[in-house]
Design a protein around this motif. Sequence first.
Motif, PDB file in Angstrom:
ATOM      1  N   ALA A 185      45.870  44.640  48.879  1.00  9.06           N
ATOM      2  CA  ALA A 185      44.764  43.860  48.306  1.00  9.06           C
ATOM      3  C   ALA A 185      44.968  43.656  46.809  1.00  9.06           C
ATOM      4  CB  ALA A 185      43.437  44.567  48.574  1.00  9.06           C
ATOM      5  N   VAL A 186      45.442  44.678  46.112  1.00 13.56           N
ATOM      6  CA  VAL A 186      45.711  44.562  44.670  1.00 13.56           C
ATOM      7  C   VAL A 186      46.807  43.529  44.426  1.00 13.56           C
ATOM      8  CG1 VAL A 186      46.661  45.771  42.669  1.00 13.56           C
ATOM      9  CG2 VAL A 186      44.896  46.850  44.052  1.00 13.56           C
ATOM     10  N   VAL A 187      47.861  43.580  45.223  1.00 10.86           N
ATOM     11  CA  VAL A 187      48.959  42.624  45.080  1.00 10.86           C
ATOM     12  C   VAL A 187      48.454  41.204  45.316  1.00 10.86           C
ATOM     13  CG1 VAL A 187      51.124  41.856  46.110  1.00 10.86           C
ATOM     14  CG2 VAL A 187      50.785  44.267  45.603  1.00 10.86           C
ATOM     15  N   ALA A 188      47.652  40.997  46.365  1.00 11.95           N
ATOM     16  CA  ALA A 188      47.120  39.668  46.662  1.00 11.95           C
ATOM     17  C   ALA A 188      46.230  39.165  45.528  1.00 11.95           C
ATOM     18  CB  ALA A 188      46.346  39.697  47.975  1.00 11.95           C
ATOM     19  N   LEU A 189      45.397  40.049  44.980  1.00  9.54           N
ATOM     20  CA  LEU A 189      44.522  39.661  43.872  1.00  9.54           C
ATOM     21  C   LEU A 189      45.326  39.275  42.637  1.00  9.54           C
ATOM     22  CD1 LEU A 189      41.623  39.422  42.761  1.00  9.54           C
ATOM     23  CD2 LEU A 189      41.830  41.799  42.056  1.00  9.54           C
ATOM     24  N   LEU A 190      46.359  40.043  42.327  1.00  6.88           N
ATOM     25  CA  LEU A 190      47.180  39.729  41.154  1.00  6.88           C
ATOM     26  C   LEU A 190      47.937  38.416  41.337  1.00  6.88           C
ATOM     27  CD1 LEU A 190      48.541  43.225  40.150  1.00  6.88           C
ATOM     28  CD2 LEU A 190      46.915  41.818  38.902  1.00  6.88           C
ATOM     29  N   VAL A 191      48.397  38.143  42.543  1.00  9.12           N
ATOM     30  CA  VAL A 191      49.080  36.871  42.795  1.00  9.12           C
ATOM     31  C   VAL A 191      48.096  35.717  42.647  1.00  9.12           C
ATOM     32  CG1 VAL A 191      50.211  35.507  44.591  1.00  9.12           C
ATOM     33  CG2 VAL A 191      50.912  37.868  44.199  1.00  9.12           C
ATOM     34  N   LEU A 192      46.887  35.888  43.167  1.00  8.58           N
ATOM     35  CA  LEU A 192      45.865  34.842  43.044  1.00  8.58           C
ATOM     36  C   LEU A 192      45.502  34.589  41.584  1.00  8.58           C
ATOM     37  CD1 LEU A 192      43.810  32.988  44.516  1.00  8.58           C
ATOM     38  CD2 LEU A 192      42.230  34.899  44.395  1.00  8.58           C
ATOM     39  N   LEU A 193      45.314  35.664  40.821  1.00 11.88           N
ATOM     40  CA  LEU A 193      45.004  35.503  39.401  1.00 11.88           C
ATOM     41  C   LEU A 193      46.182  34.905  38.632  1.00 11.88           C
ATOM     42  CD1 LEU A 193      43.038  38.786  38.698  1.00 11.88           C
ATOM     43  CD2 LEU A 193      42.130  36.472  38.888  1.00 11.88           C
ATOM     44  N   GLY A 194      47.389  35.232  39.049  1.00 14.85           N
ATOM     45  CA  GLY A 194      48.572  34.647  38.416  1.00 14.85           C
ATOM     46  C   GLY A 194      48.641  33.146  38.636  1.00 14.85           C
ATOM     47  N   ALA A 195      48.263  32.713  39.837  1.00 18.34           N
ATOM     48  CA  ALA A 195      48.246  31.278  40.117  1.00 18.34           C
ATOM     49  C   ALA A 195      47.226  30.568  39.229  1.00 18.34           C
ATOM     50  CB  ALA A 195      47.929  31.034  41.587  1.00 18.34           C
ATOM     51  N   LEU A 196      46.100  31.215  38.996  1.00 14.76           N
ATOM     52  CA  LEU A 196      45.086  30.640  38.109  1.00 14.76           C
ATOM     53  C   LEU A 196      45.583  30.622  36.671  1.00 14.76           C
ATOM     54  CD1 LEU A 196      42.143  29.672  37.612  1.00 14.76           C
ATOM     55  CD2 LEU A 196      41.564  32.072  37.277  1.00 14.76           C
TER      56      LEU A 196
ATOM     57  N   ARG B 143      41.333  24.450  33.123  1.00 13.22           N
ATOM     58  CA  ARG B 143      40.827  25.408  34.112  1.00 13.22           C
ATOM     59  C   ARG B 143      40.978  26.843  33.594  1.00 13.22           C
ATOM     60  NH1 ARG B 143      43.411  25.140  39.915  1.00 13.22           N
ATOM     61  NH2 ARG B 143      45.169  25.840  38.676  1.00 13.22           N
ATOM     62  N   LEU B 144      42.086  27.126  32.942  1.00 12.17           N
ATOM     63  CA  LEU B 144      42.310  28.450  32.368  1.00 12.17           C
ATOM     64  C   LEU B 144      41.282  28.746  31.286  1.00 12.17           C
ATOM     65  CD1 LEU B 144      44.018  31.004  32.065  1.00 12.17           C
ATOM     66  CD2 LEU B 144      45.477  29.729  30.490  1.00 12.17           C
ATOM     67  N   HIS B 145      41.010  27.778  30.428  1.00  5.64           N
ATOM     68  CA  HIS B 145      40.031  27.969  29.359  1.00  5.64           C
ATOM     69  C   HIS B 145      38.645  28.227  29.947  1.00  5.64           C
ATOM     70  CE1 HIS B 145      38.097  27.585  25.493  1.00  5.64           C
ATOM     71  NE2 HIS B 145      37.299  26.670  25.998  1.00  5.64           N
ATOM     72  N   ARG B 146      38.267  27.484  30.958  1.00  6.13           N
ATOM     73  CA  ARG B 146      36.964  27.664  31.598  1.00  6.13           C
ATOM     74  C   ARG B 146      36.857  29.053  32.227  1.00  6.13           C
ATOM     75  NH1 ARG B 146      36.632  23.476  35.362  1.00  6.13           N
ATOM     76  NH2 ARG B 146      36.391  22.117  33.569  1.00  6.13           N
ATOM     77  N   ALA B 147      37.918  29.508  32.871  1.00  4.47           N
ATOM     78  CA  ALA B 147      37.915  30.839  33.485  1.00  4.47           C
ATOM     79  C   ALA B 147      37.813  31.932  32.418  1.00  4.47           C
ATOM     80  CB  ALA B 147      39.175  31.032  34.327  1.00  4.47           C
ATOM     81  N   GLU B 148      38.527  31.772  31.307  1.00  2.00           N
ATOM     82  CA  GLU B 148      38.455  32.745  30.221  1.00  2.00           C
ATOM     83  C   GLU B 148      37.050  32.818  29.646  1.00  2.00           C
ATOM     84  OE1 GLU B 148      41.382  31.264  27.550  1.00  2.00           O
ATOM     85  OE2 GLU B 148      42.998  32.459  28.430  1.00  2.00           O
ATOM     86  N   GLN B 149      36.427  31.669  29.433  1.00  2.00           N
ATOM     87  CA  GLN B 149      35.074  31.641  28.881  1.00  2.00           C
ATOM     88  C   GLN B 149      34.075  32.267  29.857  1.00  2.00           C
ATOM     89  OE1 GLN B 149      34.107  30.764  25.765  1.00  2.00           O
ATOM     90  NE2 GLN B 149      36.299  30.687  25.420  1.00  2.00           N
ATOM     91  N   THR B 150      34.231  32.005  31.140  1.00  2.00           N
ATOM     92  CA  THR B 150      33.338  32.583  32.146  1.00  2.00           C
ATOM     93  C   THR B 150      33.459  34.099  32.155  1.00  2.00           C
ATOM     94  OG1 THR B 150      33.518  30.591  33.503  1.00  2.00           O
ATOM     95  CG2 THR B 150      32.751  32.586  34.598  1.00  2.00           C
ATOM     96  N   LEU B 151      34.684  34.606  32.143  1.00  2.00           N
ATOM     97  CA  LEU B 151      34.884  36.055  32.135  1.00  2.00           C
ATOM     98  C   LEU B 151      34.350  36.684  30.852  1.00  2.00           C
ATOM     99  CD1 LEU B 151      38.440  36.323  33.691  1.00  2.00           C
ATOM    100  CD2 LEU B 151      36.269  37.011  34.715  1.00  2.00           C
ATOM    101  N   LEU B 152      34.514  36.002  29.738  1.00  2.00           N
ATOM    102  CA  LEU B 152      33.997  36.511  28.473  1.00  2.00           C
ATOM    103  C   LEU B 152      32.482  36.653  28.529  1.00  2.00           C
ATOM    104  CD1 LEU B 152      34.450  37.248  25.468  1.00  2.00           C
ATOM    105  CD2 LEU B 152      34.076  34.835  24.978  1.00  2.00           C
ATOM    106  N   TRP B 153      31.788  35.624  29.025  1.00  2.00           N
ATOM    107  CA  TRP B 153      30.331  35.687  29.086  1.00  2.00           C
ATOM    108  C   TRP B 153      29.863  36.698  30.118  1.00  2.00           C
ATOM    109  CZ3 TRP B 153      27.191  34.604  25.475  1.00  2.00           C
ATOM    110  CH2 TRP B 153      27.521  33.648  24.530  1.00  2.00           C
ATOM    111  N   CYS B 154      30.605  36.878  31.198  1.00  5.57           N
ATOM    112  CA  CYS B 154      30.248  37.920  32.169  1.00  5.57           C
ATOM    113  C   CYS B 154      30.303  39.292  31.518  1.00  5.57           C
ATOM    114  CB  CYS B 154      31.184  37.866  33.375  1.00  5.57           C
ATOM    115  SG  CYS B 154      30.873  36.484  34.474  1.00  5.57           S
TER     116      CYS B 154
END
Length: 79
Positions: A33-44, A51-62
């Motif tokens: 599961a960790v490997v799958a999650l890291l591959v998915l996040l790597g694709a992002l 899309r990367l900027h939007r994801a970074e901003q979302t994680l920052l506000w979270c």
Amino acid sequence: MIRELIAGGAGVYLVIALTEGILTGSVLLQASAVVALLVLLGALLFGREERLHRAEQTLLWCMVFAIAGYALARIGGVF
């Protein structure tokens, strides 16, 4: 440079997770599961800039809201 550092860190975690999964059979499912999650996040991560900027901003506000929620819970006596 940040992308390369993140990719290097993810690679190290992938190797650790796979090694633990192989050496300790009981954690093979979790390591997968960790490997799958890291591959998915790597694709992002290596996707388009917008899309990367939007994801970074979302994680920052979270994180900001999580810290604020923790502080309010601390003040309220929950922790």
